[in-house]
Design a protein around this motif. Sequence first.
Motif, PDB file in Angstrom:
ATOM      1  N   GLN A 457       1.466  -1.003  -0.038  1.00  0.00           N
ATOM      2  CA  GLN A 457      -0.460   0.152  -0.171  1.00  0.00           C
ATOM      3  C   GLN A 457       0.707   1.491   0.268  1.00  0.00           C
ATOM      4  OE1 GLN A 457       0.570  -1.842   2.451  1.00  0.00           O
ATOM      5  NE2 GLN A 457       0.328  -0.379   3.986  1.00  0.00           N
ATOM      6  N   LYS A 458       2.327   1.413   0.221  1.00  0.00           N
ATOM      7  CA  LYS A 458       2.694   2.541   0.550  1.00  0.00           C
ATOM      8  C   LYS A 458       4.235   2.301  -1.018  1.00  0.00           C
ATOM      9  CE  LYS A 458       3.341   2.373   5.520  1.00  0.00           C
ATOM     10  NZ  LYS A 458       4.312   2.288   6.264  1.00  0.00           N
ATOM     11  N   LYS A 459       3.770   1.949  -1.875  1.00  0.00           N
ATOM     12  CA  LYS A 459       4.310   1.656  -3.170  1.00  0.00           C
ATOM     13  C   LYS A 459       4.081   3.166  -3.513  1.00  0.00           C
ATOM     14  CE  LYS A 459       3.802  -2.815  -4.957  1.00  0.00           C
ATOM     15  NZ  LYS A 459       2.968  -3.831  -6.227  1.00  0.00           N
ATOM     16  N   GLN A 460       2.969   3.887  -3.843  1.00  0.00           N
ATOM     17  CA  GLN A 460       2.834   5.222  -5.052  1.00  0.00           C
ATOM     18  C   GLN A 460       3.937   5.924  -3.245  1.00  0.00           C
ATOM     19  OE1 GLN A 460       1.571   6.011  -7.192  1.00  0.00           O
ATOM     20  NE2 GLN A 460       2.723   7.415  -7.264  1.00  0.00           N
ATOM     21  N   GLU A 461       3.089   6.075  -2.377  1.00  0.00           N
ATOM     22  CA  GLU A 461       4.517   7.049  -1.099  1.00  0.00           C
ATOM     23  C   GLU A 461       5.758   7.325  -1.188  1.00  0.00           C
ATOM     24  OE1 GLU A 461       4.381   7.796   3.495  1.00  0.00           O
ATOM     25  OE2 GLU A 461       3.289   6.381   3.134  1.00  0.00           O
ATOM     26  N   VAL A 462       6.221   5.630  -1.728  1.00  0.00           N
ATOM     27  CA  VAL A 462       7.482   5.383  -2.253  1.00  0.00           C
ATOM     28  C   VAL A 462       8.329   6.474  -3.224  1.00  0.00           C
ATOM     29  CG1 VAL A 462       9.847   4.074  -2.654  1.00  0.00           C
ATOM     30  CG2 VAL A 462       7.929   3.932  -0.220  1.00  0.00           C
ATOM     31  N   LYS A 463       6.688   6.299  -4.044  1.00  0.00           N
ATOM     32  CA  LYS A 463       7.365   6.300  -5.428  1.00  0.00           C
ATOM     33  C   LYS A 463       6.920   8.007  -5.386  1.00  0.00           C
ATOM     34  CE  LYS A 463       4.708   3.454  -7.376  1.00  0.00           C
ATOM     35  NZ  LYS A 463       4.051   3.239  -8.891  1.00  0.00           N
ATOM     36  N   ASP A 464       6.261   9.012  -5.389  1.00  0.00           N
ATOM     37  CA  ASP A 464       6.233  10.310  -4.400  1.00  0.00           C
ATOM     38  C   ASP A 464       7.393  10.896  -3.850  1.00  0.00           C
ATOM     39  OD1 ASP A 464       3.758  10.328  -5.710  1.00  0.00           O
ATOM     40  OD2 ASP A 464       2.500  10.286  -4.280  1.00  0.00           O
ATOM     41  N   ALA A 465       8.085  10.339  -3.106  1.00  0.00           N
ATOM     42  CA  ALA A 465       9.552  10.309  -2.831  1.00  0.00           C
ATOM     43  C   ALA A 465      10.702  10.870  -3.450  1.00  0.00           C
ATOM     44  CB  ALA A 465       9.902   9.580  -1.116  1.00  0.00           C
ATOM     45  N   GLN A 489      18.621  11.513  -0.594  1.00  0.00           N
ATOM     46  CA  GLN A 489      17.715  11.339  -0.050  1.00  0.00           C
ATOM     47  C   GLN A 489      16.529  10.535  -0.310  1.00  0.00           C
ATOM     48  OE1 GLN A 489      16.104  15.687  -1.133  1.00  0.00           O
ATOM     49  NE2 GLN A 489      14.268  14.914  -1.041  1.00  0.00           N
ATOM     50  N   VAL A 490      16.645   9.845  -1.926  1.00  0.00           N
ATOM     51  CA  VAL A 490      16.063   8.701  -1.426  1.00  0.00           C
ATOM     52  C   VAL A 490      16.507   7.750  -0.514  1.00  0.00           C
ATOM     53  CG1 VAL A 490      14.954   7.344  -3.391  1.00  0.00           C
ATOM     54  CG2 VAL A 490      15.707   8.644  -4.106  1.00  0.00           C
ATOM     55  N   TYR A 491      17.261   7.265  -0.316  1.00  0.00           N
ATOM     56  CA  TYR A 491      17.671   5.891   0.905  1.00  0.00           C
ATOM     57  C   TYR A 491      16.592   6.061   2.130  1.00  0.00           C
ATOM     58  CZ  TYR A 491      20.495   4.440   4.127  1.00  0.00           C
ATOM     59  OH  TYR A 491      20.480   3.574   5.558  1.00  0.00           O
ATOM     60  N   THR A 492      17.382   7.877   2.375  1.00  0.00           N
ATOM     61  CA  THR A 492      16.466   7.911   4.275  1.00  0.00           C
ATOM     62  C   THR A 492      15.541   8.074   4.199  1.00  0.00           C
ATOM     63  OG1 THR A 492      18.375   9.525   3.817  1.00  0.00           O
ATOM     64  CG2 THR A 492      16.800   9.921   5.692  1.00  0.00           C
ATOM     65  N   SER A 493      14.708   8.610   2.508  1.00  0.00           N
ATOM     66  CA  SER A 493      12.244   8.975   2.965  1.00  0.00           C
ATOM     67  C   SER A 493      12.122   7.179   3.056  1.00  0.00           C
ATOM     68  CB  SER A 493      12.658   9.476   1.555  1.00  0.00           C
ATOM     69  OG  SER A 493      12.933  10.753   1.115  1.00  0.00           O
ATOM     70  N   ARG A 496      12.391   5.540   5.938  1.00  0.00           N
ATOM     71  CA  ARG A 496      11.695   6.344   6.859  1.00  0.00           C
ATOM     72  C   ARG A 496       9.858   5.832   6.476  1.00  0.00           C
ATOM     73  NH1 ARG A 496       8.007  10.175   5.765  1.00  0.00           N
ATOM     74  NH2 ARG A 496       9.731  10.941   4.539  1.00  0.00           N
ATOM     75  N   ILE A 497       9.636   5.755   5.088  1.00  0.00           N
ATOM     76  CA  ILE A 497       8.576   5.650   4.789  1.00  0.00           C
ATOM     77  C   ILE A 497       8.313   3.879   5.774  1.00  0.00           C
ATOM     78  CG2 ILE A 497       6.958   4.956   2.595  1.00  0.00           C
ATOM     79  CD1 ILE A 497       7.671   7.394   1.650  1.00  0.00           C
ATOM     80  N   LEU A 498       9.070   2.625   5.509  1.00  0.00           N
ATOM     81  CA  LEU A 498       9.258   1.553   5.032  1.00  0.00           C
ATOM     82  C   LEU A 498       9.386   1.264   6.614  1.00  0.00           C
ATOM     83  CD1 LEU A 498       9.501  -0.086   1.852  1.00  0.00           C
ATOM     84  CD2 LEU A 498       7.647   0.470   2.211  1.00  0.00           C
ATOM     85  N   GLY A 499      10.150   1.750   7.016  1.00  0.00           N
ATOM     86  CA  GLY A 499      10.113   1.781   9.062  1.00  0.00           C
ATOM     87  C   GLY A 499      11.306   0.729   8.671  1.00  0.00           C
TER      88      GLY A 499
END
Length: 517
Positions: A457-465, A489-493, A496-499
Amino acid sequence: MKIQSIQLKGFKRFTDLTIRNIPVTTKLVIIAGPNGCGKSSLFDGMNTWHKLWKGQGNHWKSEYHAKSSAFNFSRIDQAVKVSFHGTEPTDQEERKKGLYVRTAYRNDPQFRLDSLSRTGSQLDENRFNFLMENDAAVSRNYQRLASQAFKDAFVDYDGNATIAEFRQHVVGDIRDSMRRVFPDLILNDLGDPLEDGTFFFNKGSSHGFDYKNLSGGEKAAFDLILDLVVKSKDFDNTIFCIDEPELHMNTRLQGSLLQEMYDLISDESQLWISTHSIGMMRKAKEIAEANPDKVVFLDFDNLDFDQTQMIEPIKPNRAFWESVLHVALDDLATLVTPKRIVICEGVPYGTGTVLNEAHDAECLNKIFADEYPDTKFLAGGNCHDVASDKHALIGAISALASGAEVIRMIDRDDRSSDDIRDLKAQGIKVLSRRHLESFLFDDEVLDALCESVSQPQKKQEVKDAKMLAIQDSIGRGNPPDDIKRASGQVYTSVKRILGLTSMGNDPRSFMRSTLYL
């Protein structure tokens, strides 16, 4: 008869080991691993289980079989469970032929019989109880052959046959198998079973060559071939287990013997072997390539059997073969080279900080390990170093690895189509994207990462980041396709998003340890 799974609980080395998902099409099972990893213990468990299963009694011995006093069992079937494909047979004769085991102690250096005696059914033969015991089978098989030949001569065989035809009937199958393994060693006859009963061979210009004069390797191979030819007449739906069949043999002989054993057993049977020899493993690789649905590999290396372990068939990749070579050859394994070596960009080993050494090569070796197991990637410096072969890697590789194909590969960066065409004319391959990060941080890879951690469910959030990181990078004056500049920045985001934890401490280690999967 085909095994589907085995569980050993509290048995010898194993706290709780399950081997599962052996396909029904499997004919050859290779158990790979170094000395002391538990290969023989597996066969010991199967052998002791089989004695109870076929009605020969419970042979459980706590002082020998139990891993510790915590496993206070009274029966072997509490420690070992074997599951078959299809319906488990209930008929005792079928159960008797269900398993046939050879120990690693197959020592029968010489024999000579001067009388014949009744041999009885092969299915009731019992040469040993535990895999630590000697497993002498040559003289027994001689007695069986000689007794059967005596019976055939007077009862069963065609009375109009010539002596040559009768000899072919008695030893022809064994002779043919031996000639495929030893072209210059021909089994001639059984001598006189009532006076000087032993096997005699023709070897080169020597005739009447006594079995006792064979080399250790010849005796070892003859023992296994003779045993399979004789036993396969009754054991036609059987799991054959042979512990370290390569003993006393050179690598060429090991491979020839494995091929012959594979061909001798029926398609309804399975051949399980435990080995750490390069000859056996190389031939197993060849058989697997020719029969991909009939061969499986079980890797016993680097497993802590004090913990619960689940082993399934693996697809051998380069890491597996390198491990096999290190077990078989120790320090000589580094001299064994792949068929293809790709020199790519990256800091060569020993020339920079440990963190940045051979980063691209390490990622690429992991990515292509399964699909191209005979390919090795090496770091050759920056793009100019690789293109000009500054470190003289091509010459060094060619000298050390005769016949290996050497390829140079560099990043696309900002090169024009004309630049790429000129480089290809020089034999230099160019990535289709700017650099490796463009592939490893691709949307498809990030989607797969979300799936692997059960957060689709977090695929789009990751791609937006990721898109935000790229926009920030562009704002700093970097090209839109320069994912490397945005990777931090992608790595850090993403973390964070996926914990995410324990998946790499920086963008590069994240790529090497997580994204390549």
